[in-house]
Design a protein around this motif. Sequence first.
Motif, short mmCIF file in Angstrom:
data_model
loop_
_atom_site.label_atom_id
_atom_site.label_comp_id
_atom_site.label_asym_id
_atom_site.label_seq_id
_atom_site.Cartn_x
_atom_site.Cartn_y
_atom_site.Cartn_z
N ALA A 49 -14.38 -2.44 4.67
CA ALA A 49 -13.46 -3.14 5.56
C ALA A 49 -12.35 -3.83 4.77
N VAL A 50 -12.71 -4.48 3.67
CA VAL A 50 -11.70 -5.15 2.84
C VAL A 50 -10.79 -4.12 2.20
N GLU A 51 -11.36 -3.05 1.69
CA GLU A 51 -10.56 -2.02 1.02
C GLU A 51 -9.53 -1.38 1.93
N GLN A 52 -9.82 -1.24 3.22
CA GLN A 52 -8.89 -0.56 4.12
C GLN A 52 -7.81 -1.47 4.68
N TYR A 91 -3.32 -5.18 -2.88
CA TYR A 91 -2.65 -6.31 -2.26
C TYR A 91 -3.04 -6.39 -0.79
N ALA A 92 -3.24 -7.59 -0.29
CA ALA A 92 -3.51 -7.80 1.13
C ALA A 92 -2.96 -9.14 1.57
N VAL A 93 -2.62 -9.21 2.83
CA VAL A 93 -2.26 -10.47 3.47
C VAL A 93 -3.52 -10.95 4.17
N VAL A 94 -3.97 -12.15 3.82
CA VAL A 94 -5.19 -12.72 4.40
C VAL A 94 -4.75 -13.77 5.42
N VAL A 95 -5.20 -13.60 6.65
CA VAL A 95 -4.72 -14.41 7.76
C VAL A 95 -5.83 -15.30 8.32
N ASN A 96 -5.60 -16.60 8.31
CA ASN A 96 -6.51 -17.54 8.98
C ASN A 96 -6.20 -17.49 10.47
N LYS A 97 -7.07 -16.87 11.24
CA LYS A 97 -6.92 -16.83 12.70
C LYS A 97 -7.82 -17.87 13.35
N SER A 98 -8.86 -18.27 12.63
CA SER A 98 -9.79 -19.27 13.14
C SER A 98 -9.09 -20.60 13.36
N SER A 142 -7.50 -7.78 -10.85
CA SER A 142 -6.05 -8.04 -10.82
C SER A 142 -5.49 -7.89 -9.41
N ALA A 143 -6.36 -7.78 -8.42
CA ALA A 143 -5.91 -7.66 -7.04
C ALA A 143 -5.09 -8.90 -6.67
N SER A 144 -4.18 -8.73 -5.73
CA SER A 144 -3.34 -9.85 -5.33
C SER A 144 -3.36 -10.01 -3.80
N PHE A 145 -2.98 -11.18 -3.35
CA PHE A 145 -3.02 -11.48 -1.93
C PHE A 145 -2.11 -12.67 -1.65
N ASP A 146 -1.79 -12.83 -0.40
CA ASP A 146 -1.12 -14.02 0.10
C ASP A 146 -1.87 -14.47 1.34
#
Length: 187
Positions: A73-76, A113-120, A144-148
């Motif tokens: 799930a995270v990878e996709q 890279y992924a955008v992590v969204v707080n929906k809670s 070395s993965a990145s995110f915002d």
Amino acid sequence: MKVTVFGTGYVGLVTGTCLAEMGNQVVCVDVDSEKIDRLNNGQIPIFEPGLTPMVVHNHQEGRLKFTTDATAAVEQGAIIFIAGGTPPDEDGSADLQYVLAVANTIGLYLTGYAVVVNKSTVPVGTADKVEIAIREQLKKINSSASFDVVSNPEFLKEGDAVKDCMRPDRIVIGSKCPNALEYMKRL
């Protein structure tokens, strides 16, 4: 877009389903394997007008999937929503253990890279806590993965949640990263 939603409760299931209805590829992940089995068999755990046919249709079309496999799930997910519960803690504040557990999981399995969204529904400052939790996990595994991180609170009313999600009267998106905001605008 490829979207992952952690949590198949009220907010997560409605959000994931509506995003699939708009044509996105959505994977909803939950730790409750019985709930995931029921969802994969078209059994919706909540009553919300219009939700069941949307779940069934998008699942049949392959745009909406349900799993307990956090790694896949995270990878996709180019955009990963955290829609975990935030019950009141003993002192009345929001208990962030589920939100931070998801953040830790994301940090363990993030590969690009992924955008992590707080929906809670979370208090001010939670985005910083989520960012720290993910960074700590990435550091532990020398990734070395990145995110915002983005804050995108929900405004869903029971009984009108599908309508509120598909035709919102307001959308609030906050991030210190312009690139993450562009991802959210495209979504």
